[in-house]
Design a protein around this motif. Structure first.
Motif, PDB file in Angstrom:
ATOM      1  N   ALA A 122       1.041  -1.280   0.083  1.00  0.00           N
ATOM      2  CA  ALA A 122       0.231  -0.168  -0.388  1.00  0.00           C
ATOM      3  C   ALA A 122       0.640   1.307   0.264  1.00  0.00           C
ATOM      4  N   PHE A 123       1.784   0.790   1.063  1.00  0.00           N
ATOM      5  CA  PHE A 123       2.896   2.185   1.419  1.00  0.00           C
ATOM      6  C   PHE A 123       3.837   2.603  -0.438  1.00  0.00           C
ATOM      7  N   ALA A 124       3.899   0.916  -1.081  1.00  0.00           N
ATOM      8  CA  ALA A 124       4.048   1.386  -2.427  1.00  0.00           C
ATOM      9  C   ALA A 124       3.737   2.267  -3.901  1.00  0.00           C
ATOM     10  N   ALA A 125       2.610   2.037  -3.523  1.00  0.00           N
ATOM     11  CA  ALA A 125       1.959   2.015  -4.187  1.00  0.00           C
ATOM     12  C   ALA A 125       1.027   3.879  -4.124  1.00  0.00           C
ATOM     13  N   LYS A 126       1.319   4.130  -3.195  1.00  0.00           N
ATOM     14  CA  LYS A 126       1.149   5.687  -2.897  1.00  0.00           C
ATOM     15  C   LYS A 126       2.223   5.950  -2.881  1.00  0.00           C
ATOM     16  N   TRP A 127       2.907   6.200  -2.795  1.00  0.00           N
ATOM     17  CA  TRP A 127       4.538   7.044  -3.090  1.00  0.00           C
ATOM     18  C   TRP A 127       5.054   7.187  -3.967  1.00  0.00           C
ATOM     19  N   PHE A 128       4.787   6.224  -5.014  1.00  0.00           N
ATOM     20  CA  PHE A 128       5.052   6.590  -6.184  1.00  0.00           C
ATOM     21  C   PHE A 128       4.334   7.211  -7.069  1.00  0.00           C
TER      22      PHE A 128
ATOM     23  N   ALA B 278      14.082   2.685  -3.045  1.00  0.00           N
ATOM     24  CA  ALA B 278      14.059   2.074  -2.645  1.00  0.00           C
ATOM     25  C   ALA B 278      13.117   1.501  -1.960  1.00  0.00           C
ATOM     26  N   VAL B 279      12.124   1.153  -3.279  1.00  0.00           N
ATOM     27  CA  VAL B 279      10.693   1.046  -2.749  1.00  0.00           C
ATOM     28  C   VAL B 279      10.902  -0.170  -2.919  1.00  0.00           C
ATOM     29  N   ASP B 280      10.916  -0.634  -4.933  1.00  0.00           N
ATOM     30  CA  ASP B 280      10.882  -1.179  -5.803  1.00  0.00           C
ATOM     31  C   ASP B 280      11.517  -2.223  -6.077  1.00  0.00           C
ATOM     32  N   SER B 281      13.319  -1.205  -5.593  1.00  0.00           N
ATOM     33  CA  SER B 281      14.051  -1.792  -6.557  1.00  0.00           C
ATOM     34  C   SER B 281      14.460  -1.610  -8.170  1.00  0.00           C
ATOM     35  N   GLY B 282      13.474  -0.283  -8.318  1.00  0.00           N
ATOM     36  CA  GLY B 282      13.631  -0.801  -9.625  1.00  0.00           C
ATOM     37  C   GLY B 282      14.193  -0.102 -10.610  1.00  0.00           C
ATOM     38  N   THR B 283      15.294   0.479  -9.534  1.00  0.00           N
ATOM     39  CA  THR B 283      16.436   1.124 -10.173  1.00  0.00           C
ATOM     40  C   THR B 283      18.051  -0.028  -9.560  1.00  0.00           C
ATOM     41  N   ALA B 284      17.891  -0.733  -9.637  1.00  0.00           N
ATOM     42  CA  ALA B 284      19.114  -1.860  -8.601  1.00  0.00           C
ATOM     43  C   ALA B 284      20.392  -1.994 -10.060  1.00  0.00           C
ATOM     44  N   ALA B 285      21.295  -1.983  -9.423  1.00  0.00           N
ATOM     45  CA  ALA B 285      22.303  -2.283  -9.936  1.00  0.00           C
ATOM     46  C   ALA B 285      22.687  -3.608 -10.545  1.00  0.00           C
ATOM     47  N   PRO B 286      23.346  -3.511 -11.880  1.00  0.00           N
ATOM     48  CA  PRO B 286      23.345  -5.671 -12.261  1.00  0.00           C
ATOM     49  C   PRO B 286      23.827  -6.088 -11.402  1.00  0.00           C
TER      50      PRO B 286
ATOM     51  N   GLY C  18      22.911  14.669   5.964  1.00  0.00           N
ATOM     52  CA  GLY C  18      22.208  13.816   4.422  1.00  0.00           C
ATOM     53  C   GLY C  18      20.929  13.785   4.137  1.00  0.00           C
ATOM     54  N   SER C  19      20.548  13.601   3.207  1.00  0.00           N
ATOM     55  CA  SER C  19      19.437  14.231   2.847  1.00  0.00           C
ATOM     56  C   SER C  19      18.350  12.729   2.151  1.00  0.00           C
ATOM     57  N   ASP C  20      19.350  12.454   1.913  1.00  0.00           N
ATOM     58  CA  ASP C  20      18.471  10.299   1.448  1.00  0.00           C
ATOM     59  C   ASP C  20      17.929  10.319   0.014  1.00  0.00           C
ATOM     60  N   PHE C  21      17.774  11.715  -0.640  1.00  0.00           N
ATOM     61  CA  PHE C  21      17.124  12.403  -1.839  1.00  0.00           C
ATOM     62  C   PHE C  21      17.644  10.579  -2.488  1.00  0.00           C
ATOM     63  N   PRO C  22      16.757  10.227  -3.210  1.00  0.00           N
ATOM     64  CA  PRO C  22      15.358  10.129  -3.244  1.00  0.00           C
ATOM     65  C   PRO C  22      14.373   8.429  -2.611  1.00  0.00           C
ATOM     66  N   HIS C  23      14.846   8.889  -1.434  1.00  0.00           N
ATOM     67  CA  HIS C  23      14.014   7.054  -0.890  1.00  0.00           C
ATOM     68  C   HIS C  23      13.187   7.949   0.946  1.00  0.00           C
ATOM     69  N   PRO C  24      12.039   6.993   0.517  1.00  0.00           N
ATOM     70  CA  PRO C  24      11.438   7.698   1.879  1.00  0.00           C
ATOM     71  C   PRO C  24      12.065   8.341   3.421  1.00  0.00           C
ATOM     72  N   GLU C  25      12.628   7.082   3.103  1.00  0.00           N
ATOM     73  CA  GLU C  25      13.053   7.311   4.389  1.00  0.00           C
ATOM     74  C   GLU C  25      14.226   8.342   4.534  1.00  0.00           C
ATOM     75  N   GLY C  26      14.369   9.734   3.847  1.00  0.00           N
ATOM     76  CA  GLY C  26      14.835  11.348   3.908  1.00  0.00           C
ATOM     77  C   GLY C  26      14.270  11.765   4.269  1.00  0.00           C
TER      78      GLY C  26
END
Length: 428
Positions: A59-65, A101-109, A330-338
């Protein structure tokens, strides 16, 4: 010369960037493309497992995006990123991997981003790291005065390869190195096999950093409380391995930092280590610590820093034990815990009664020195986007503010100054 009322030059010591994973292909050596296809094919399974373990909240992931769709593109889109940094009042940043940091959609190889760990296949680990480092070098080159790119470094691999990647990363324009916080079944960081790595980092003036993320999740089952209780301990652990093994003594040019793990744990750890070295009763039966030539706190002040993301009031109350110059906000941009996209409000709530001179160090100037930012180039930008002390609620009467902290400053590291243990002085 900076006037007391001038806007702050803010440098976030912990931000994140990364391509949507499938877009790393052009940066990956072609010999690993088939392995990369397999890695991409496992994404849904990894996401389902994260949800099952409670690390991901559907639920959080859907709202965050939904709420942050435009701003989140700043994870890899330069124009959008600068817009978001400006909005937060941030002039420059240190760029770690994994924007999502929510869906790991930008994970490095091959998962070598924030999950970088010693148990990864060394071939795939280095291949994935090089792919991310190549992209990151291009990314930061667009506005090099505003970004310090952190190269991924699977340091538990072949030493010659690791050292070569340090020099290649530096030549490409990157400015720091992220090593695994966990070595798992590989040699721990007190092993002398790593000395060429620490020497190369010192030679190239690239700070070595660990970052929270990796942890032995397979041990936790679905007990999320165990994970969150330990996740900030693993990145801190290499600190005492390097310190007690004499790595800081042998390599005085080596700078080491711990990112996104807070700094609340450091005062007690430092107190404990100093007392052992200085011959406290509990350590008298131990042999002398021959690898060290000075107390641990002196190595800390000379070579160690903490990228204390979302620095808390409790941590600022302990800053004279930690060392003001050792705390890098640090701001932790763009993570939701930041703190993004509400950084200005966060700063006001956190720093409203901290002296302006110390705030300038913690919010930017200390990071500029550690990571090599050119403050002269950033000054016009800071004047345009940075919040002023007044905007953070800091009073004009700085003499009164300084006086309110005088006792804490005098006590400092109480085990060295001989003063009584101080009260925290502010609410958590």
């Amino acid at each position: 010369m900076t006037e007391p009322s001038d806007p702050y030059l803010i440098i976030s010591s912990d931000c994140h960037a990364g391509l949507p994973t499938e877009r790393y292909r052009p940066y990956l050596d072609s010999a690993f493309h088939r392995d990369f296809d397999d890695f991409l094919g496992q994404r849904d399974a990894r996401r389902e497992e994260m949800t099952r373990l409670g690390v991901r909240n559907e639920a959080f992931a859907a709202k965050w995006f939904e709420d942050n769709e435009e701003g989140l593109r700043g994870g890899w889109d330069t124009a959008q990123r600068l817009k978001e940094l400006d909005g937060d009042g941030v002039a420059a940043e240190v760029v770690f991997p994994d924007a999502d940091a929510v869906d790991s959609g930008t994970a490095a190889p091959f998962g070598v981003g924030l999950g970088l760990s010693g148990d990864q296949d060394p071939r795939l680990g280095m291949a994935g790291a090089r792919a991310h480092n190549r992209w990151l070098a291009e990314f930061v080159a667009e506005h090099p005065e505003r970004h310090c790119g952190v190269a991924l470094l699977p340091v538990t691999g072949e030493v010659d390869e690791v050292v070569a990647e340090i020099h290649r990363a530096r030549q490409s324009g990157l400015g720091a190195l992220m090593i695994p916080s966990m070595w798992v079944d590989k040699a721990p960081y007190h092993d002398r096999r790593y000395d060429p790595v620490w020497a190369a980092a010192a030679e190239t003036r690239m700070p070595v950093v660990t970052h929270s993320g990796a942890a032995p999740r397979h041990e936790y089952g679905d007990h999320l409380g165990i994970y969150v209780s330990e996740v900030t301990w693993w990145p801190a652990r290499p600190l005492w391995f390097l310190l007690w093994s004499g790595a800081f003594e042998r390599h005085p040019g080596l700078r080491f930092g711990v990112a996104e793990s807070g700094c609340w744990w450091l005062p007690n750890q430092l107190w404990f280590m100093d007392r052992l070295y200085l011959g406290a009763h509990g350590g008298k039966k131990l042999s002398p610590f021959a690898e060290l030539k000075r107390p641990p706190s002196e190595y800390l002040d000379r070579q160690v820093f903490v990228c204390a993301t979302n620095t808390k009031r409790r941590e600022l109350a302990q800053r004279y034990e930690i060392g003001v110059d050792n705390i890098l906000w640090g701001s932790d941009f763009p993570h939701p815990e930041g703190t993004w996209p509400d950084t200005r409000a966060w700063l006001k709530r956190t720093f409203h009664d901290i002296p302006v001179t110390e705030t300038r160090r913690i919010l930017g100037l200390a990071a500029a020195e550690v990571f090599g930012f050119d403050t002269a180039k950033l000054a016009p930008l800071a004047r345009r986007v940075g919040p002023t002390p007044a905007e953070l609620g800091q009073p004009d009467d700085q003499l009164a503010v300084e006086a309110s902290w005088a006792r804490s400053r005098e006590v400092g590291r109480h085990w060295l100054t001989g003063h009584d243990f101080p009260a925290l002085g502010v609410s958590p």
